[in-house]
Design a protein around this motif. Structure first.
Motif, PDB file in Angstrom:
ATOM      1  N   GLY A   1      33.363  62.244  18.770  1.00  0.00           N
ATOM      2  CA  GLY A   1      32.141  62.648  19.476  1.00  0.00           C
ATOM      3  C   GLY A   1      32.149  62.354  20.964  1.00  0.00           C
ATOM      4  O   GLY A   1      33.079  61.753  21.507  1.00  0.00           O
ATOM      5  N   GLY A   2      31.070  62.771  21.627  1.00  0.00           N
ATOM      6  CA  GLY A   2      30.946  62.530  23.060  1.00  0.00           C
ATOM      7  C   GLY A   2      29.484  62.407  23.465  1.00  0.00           C
ATOM      8  O   GLY A   2      28.574  62.770  22.703  1.00  0.00           O
ATOM      9  N   LYS A   3      29.260  61.826  24.626  1.00  0.00           N
ATOM     10  CA  LYS A   3      27.909  61.742  25.205  1.00  0.00           C
ATOM     11  C   LYS A   3      28.129  61.890  26.707  1.00  0.00           C
ATOM     12  O   LYS A   3      28.053  60.926  27.477  1.00  0.00           O
TER      13      LYS A   3
ATOM     14  N   SER B   1      38.786  70.129  10.272  1.00  0.00           N
ATOM     15  CA  SER B   1      38.069  70.604  11.475  1.00  0.00           C
ATOM     16  C   SER B   1      36.565  70.729  11.202  1.00  0.00           C
ATOM     17  O   SER B   1      36.141  70.847  10.053  1.00  0.00           O
ATOM     18  N   PRO B   2      35.755  70.702  12.265  1.00  0.00           N
ATOM     19  CA  PRO B   2      34.298  70.697  12.122  1.00  0.00           C
ATOM     20  C   PRO B   2      33.684  72.099  12.181  1.00  0.00           C
ATOM     21  O   PRO B   2      34.405  73.103  12.254  1.00  0.00           O
ATOM     22  N   TRP B   3      32.347  72.142  12.220  1.00  0.00           N
ATOM     23  CA  TRP B   3      31.630  73.410  12.084  1.00  0.00           C
ATOM     24  C   TRP B   3      31.234  74.048  13.411  1.00  0.00           C
ATOM     25  O   TRP B   3      30.727  75.161  13.439  1.00  0.00           O
TER      26      TRP B   3
ATOM     27  N   LEU C   1      33.848  69.670   0.108  1.00  0.00           N
ATOM     28  CA  LEU C   1      33.145  68.603   0.823  1.00  0.00           C
ATOM     29  C   LEU C   1      34.130  67.626   1.458  1.00  0.00           C
ATOM     30  O   LEU C   1      35.186  67.341   0.887  1.00  0.00           O
ATOM     31  N   GLY C   2      33.718  67.080   2.586  1.00  0.00           N
ATOM     32  CA  GLY C   2      34.564  66.110   3.268  1.00  0.00           C
ATOM     33  C   GLY C   2      34.844  64.899   2.403  1.00  0.00           C
ATOM     34  O   GLY C   2      35.971  64.407   2.325  1.00  0.00           O
ATOM     35  N   SER C   3      33.797  64.421   1.737  1.00  0.00           N
ATOM     36  CA  SER C   3      33.940  63.183   0.964  1.00  0.00           C
ATOM     37  C   SER C   3      34.782  63.382  -0.298  1.00  0.00           C
ATOM     38  O   SER C   3      35.239  62.409  -0.894  1.00  0.00           O
ATOM     39  N   GLU C   4      35.010  64.635  -0.707  1.00  0.00           N
ATOM     40  CA  GLU C   4      35.827  64.882  -1.906  1.00  0.00           C
ATOM     41  C   GLU C   4      37.187  65.452  -1.492  1.00  0.00           C
ATOM     42  O   GLU C   4      38.205  64.772  -1.540  1.00  0.00           O
TER      43      GLU C   4
HETATM   44  P1  NDP Z   1      32.048  65.476  10.525  1.00  0.00           P
HETATM   45  O1  NDP Z   1      32.738  64.239  10.965  1.00  0.00           O
HETATM   46  O2  NDP Z   1      30.866  65.349   9.653  1.00  0.00           O
HETATM   47  O3  NDP Z   1      33.054  66.445   9.765  1.00  0.00           O
HETATM   48  C1  NDP Z   1      34.262  66.946  10.312  1.00  0.00           C
HETATM   49  C2  NDP Z   1      35.149  67.409   9.175  1.00  0.00           C
HETATM   50  O4  NDP Z   1      35.561  66.274   8.419  1.00  0.00           O
HETATM   51  C3  NDP Z   1      34.459  68.342   8.179  1.00  0.00           C
HETATM   52  O5  NDP Z   1      35.391  69.277   7.680  1.00  0.00           O
HETATM   53  C4  NDP Z   1      34.014  67.356   7.119  1.00  0.00           C
HETATM   54  O6  NDP Z   1      33.753  67.962   5.894  1.00  0.00           O
HETATM   55  C5  NDP Z   1      35.222  66.447   7.062  1.00  0.00           C
HETATM   56  N1  NDP Z   1      34.966  65.130   6.461  1.00  0.00           N
HETATM   57  C6  NDP Z   1      33.782  64.476   6.339  1.00  0.00           C
HETATM   58  N2  NDP Z   1      33.971  63.284   5.696  1.00  0.00           N
HETATM   59  C7  NDP Z   1      35.298  63.189   5.434  1.00  0.00           C
HETATM   60  C8  NDP Z   1      36.124  62.205   4.793  1.00  0.00           C
HETATM   61  N3  NDP Z   1      35.631  61.062   4.307  1.00  0.00           N
HETATM   62  N4  NDP Z   1      37.440  62.431   4.686  1.00  0.00           N
HETATM   63  C9  NDP Z   1      37.962  63.568   5.183  1.00  0.00           C
HETATM   64  N5  NDP Z   1      37.253  64.554   5.772  1.00  0.00           N
HETATM   65  C10 NDP Z   1      35.926  64.360   5.909  1.00  0.00           C
HETATM   66  O7  NDP Z   1      31.718  66.266  11.871  1.00  0.00           O
HETATM   67  P2  NDP Z   1      30.866  67.585  12.004  1.00  0.00           P
HETATM   68  O8  NDP Z   1      31.472  68.669  11.160  1.00  0.00           O
HETATM   69  O9  NDP Z   1      29.435  67.229  11.852  1.00  0.00           O
HETATM   70  O10 NDP Z   1      31.190  67.975  13.530  1.00  0.00           O
HETATM   71  C11 NDP Z   1      30.474  67.477  14.598  1.00  0.00           C
HETATM   72  C12 NDP Z   1      31.211  66.335  15.265  1.00  0.00           C
HETATM   73  O11 NDP Z   1      32.485  66.775  15.700  1.00  0.00           O
HETATM   74  C13 NDP Z   1      30.499  65.858  16.518  1.00  0.00           C
HETATM   75  O12 NDP Z   1      30.468  64.448  16.524  1.00  0.00           O
HETATM   76  C14 NDP Z   1      31.380  66.372  17.636  1.00  0.00           C
HETATM   77  O13 NDP Z   1      31.319  65.618  18.813  1.00  0.00           O
HETATM   78  C15 NDP Z   1      32.727  66.306  17.018  1.00  0.00           C
HETATM   79  N6  NDP Z   1      33.633  67.192  17.717  1.00  0.00           N
HETATM   80  C16 NDP Z   1      34.614  66.634  18.501  1.00  0.00           C
HETATM   81  C17 NDP Z   1      35.468  67.446  19.231  1.00  0.00           C
HETATM   82  C18 NDP Z   1      36.563  66.855  20.048  1.00  0.00           C
HETATM   83  O14 NDP Z   1      37.492  67.594  20.376  1.00  0.00           O
HETATM   84  N7  NDP Z   1      36.530  65.578  20.401  1.00  0.00           N
HETATM   85  C19 NDP Z   1      35.323  68.910  19.214  1.00  0.00           C
HETATM   86  C20 NDP Z   1      34.257  69.376  18.358  1.00  0.00           C
HETATM   87  C21 NDP Z   1      33.460  68.532  17.636  1.00  0.00           C
HETATM   88  P3  NDP Z   1      32.204  68.281   5.524  1.00  0.00           P
HETATM   89  O15 NDP Z   1      31.809  69.399   6.440  1.00  0.00           O
HETATM   90  O16 NDP Z   1      32.260  68.645   4.129  1.00  0.00           O
HETATM   91  O17 NDP Z   1      31.427  67.012   5.777  1.00  0.00           O
END
Ligand code: NDP
Length: 485
Positions: A255-257, A152-154, A210-213
């Protein structure tokens, strides 16, 4: 070097809090103050392996509990969230930079609702039967998959973390989950609450890093049978390329726009207020935010005037203060990315109508990552600022002349997550909604959510749907059993 006085956000594996095998820790910063306040485990494949093992061990007993027994445990988790709501809301605000008002009225109540919703959804679900003829009856069973990965994201940390793990656990799976390393605090507190609520060890494992690890190790692990991911489109593409050859089930929310389409018959003042809310809630860091505001030309000037006034009401300030409507962006890197898009807009011919720069907040937040709510016009729908996801408090306004033109503009990006349509004409509202390439359309509202409805996007906004029965279907495998009577 590890400083023992600093809060250490540890992994939660097999019911225990554990340090990472790497013995390395990452800084966790409060983006409103730019101060480090915790360290989070930098986990690697070895930690993920342990988490998967713990989940595998827990699976036979968790998956064979009755729906009522699983429901009771998950409702106890929901009750713990309610009991600790103030602490969680404060942690979410400190971790992400969002206002305390947002985390205490939206994020944390929704995390509780996610747990309670799926805990009770499993008490009411049905499976199908198909009678072929008098001799033949088919019935469908649905079984949990096994060990599943949730990433999940931040932007809505505990809200989206629980949105994934609640249906996974309710359906009888065991979970290895990774929150964003930028905002790990509430997932850490949540794992403590799960233990207190009686969730058996190994059913939920939280691995930080980290996501990449660490994220990638979850995706690659052969015993993780399904991946539910919310994050950016580029990351989703990487994940799909790893998971698809292993034939893992994949749910990608990307993502979205999103477009907010305002027709001339919409009431100007009220619509401007709601469209501004759609653009700037949570600093514009919601995948559903309407960052392209399309306005029928005949009301363009008065509507934009009203919108500028509404935009300026999003007072930027200390996230803990009651009067603040817009907090800090999640990190310095993200703030710089958002500011670079504002500069790009100027080179693409845009005019900044409101905001447009970093904001220096006085007091404890003087170094924080704040950007003023920013409104830009004068850009074509095909320029980069109108095509790429900025994911911050930046929205553009674009005039249109006809319904067809508005729909073409709305559909002109590679994304297709959400849209909103603002009009007093019933037939037009439905007609436009049907023609939008979007997984979600709101008419005369935004972000009104019913957890039973399908949630997700089309085109590069994702694959699959979350929510209600869609989520329970994703986290189970169907089997058809055919009986000769
Ligand atoms: P990221 O894609 O950078 O990261 C999301 C998660 O994936 C983080 O926990 C990240 O870890 C992890 N991650 C990154 N690289 C990898 C990998 N290679 N393998 C496995 N996991 C990985 O997104 P953000 O955290 O920047 O979030 C913002 C994005 O999320 C925006 O594009 C937004 O639109 C989207 N989003 C979509 C939603 C939806 O329901 N459609 C809802 C909310 C957000 P780490 O943080 O360490 O990089």
């Amino acid at each position: 070097m590890v400083f023992l006085s600093v809060l250490h956000i540890r992994n939660y594996i097999g019911g225990h809090f554990r340090d990472p095998h790497s013995a390395e820790w990452l800084d966790v910063e409060n983006p409103a103050t730019a101060q480090r306040y915790a360290l989070v485990a930098r986990s690697t494949r070895a930690d993920v392996d342990e988490a998967v093992q713990a989940a595998q061990q827990a699976f036979p007993s968790w998956s064979t509990l009755s729906a009522k027994e699983r429901s009771d445990v998950l409702l106890a988790v929901a009750a713990k969230i309610r009991e600790h709501a103030d602490e969680l809301a404060r942690a979410e605000s400190d971790d992400n930079g969002k206002t305390l008002r947002q985390s205490s009225t939206v994020d944390i109540p929704r995390a509780e609702a996610n747990m309670a919703f799926f805990a009770t959804e499993i008490l009411h679900s049905e499976t199908a039967t198909h009678q072929t003829d008098v001799h033949t009856l088919n019935y469908t069973t649905r079984s949990p998959i096994g060990v599943v990965g949730c990433i999940s994201p931040w932007n809505l940390p505990l809200y989206l973390f629980t949105w994934k793990i609640a249906p996974a656990l309710a359906a009888g799976n065991c979970v290895v989950a990774k929150p964003s390393e930028l905002t790990p605090f509430t997932a850490f507190l949540f794992s403590k609450l799960c233990a207190d609520a009686g969730l058996p060890p190994g059913v939920l494992n939280v691995v930080h890093g980290l996501g990449s690890e660490c994220g990638q190790a979850i995706i690659e692990h052969p015993d993780v049978k399904a991946i539910s991911f919310t994050g950016g489109t580029a990351t989703g593409r990487t994940i799909a390329s790893i998971a698809a050859p292993q034939f893992k089930k994949l749910s990608l929310e990307l993502g979205g726009k999103n477009a907010s389409i305002v027709f001339a018959d919409a009431p100007i003042a009220e619509t401007a207020r709601k469209v501004a809310r759609a653009a700037f809630t949570n600093q514009g860091e919601i995948c559903l935010c309407g960052s392209r505001i399309l306005v029928e030309r005949s009301i363009y000037t008065p509507f934009v005037e009203a919108l500028v006034a509404e935009t300026n009401k999003f007072t930027v300030g200390d996230p803990l203060e009651e009067s603040t409507r817009m907090g800090a962006l999640v990190s310095k890197a993200h703030m710089e990315k958002v500011l670079s898009y504002i500069e790009l807009a100027k080179t693409e011919g845009g005019t900044v109508l409101a905001g447009g720069s970093r904001v220096r907040v006085e007091g404890r937040c003087s170094d924080g990552y704040f950007v003023a709510p920013t409104l830009i016009d004068g850009l074509t729908e095909h320029c980069r600022v109108n095509q790429e996801e900025i994911f911050g408090p930046v929205a553009t306004v674009i005039p249109f002349d006809t319904e067809d033109q508005a729909i073409a503009m709305a559909n002109s990006t590679p994304y297709g997550l959400a849209a909103s349509v603002w009009t007093d004409q019933l037939q037009r509202a439905h007609r436009v909604a049907h023609r939008l390439e979007s997984g979600i359309v709101w008419i005369n509202c935004w972000l009104v959510r019913d957890l039973r409805t399908p949630f997700g996007g089309v085109k590069q906004s994702g694959v699959g749907r979350e929510g209600g029965t869609e989520a329970l279907r994703f986290f189970t495998e169907a089997k058809n059993i055919c009986v000769w009577l």
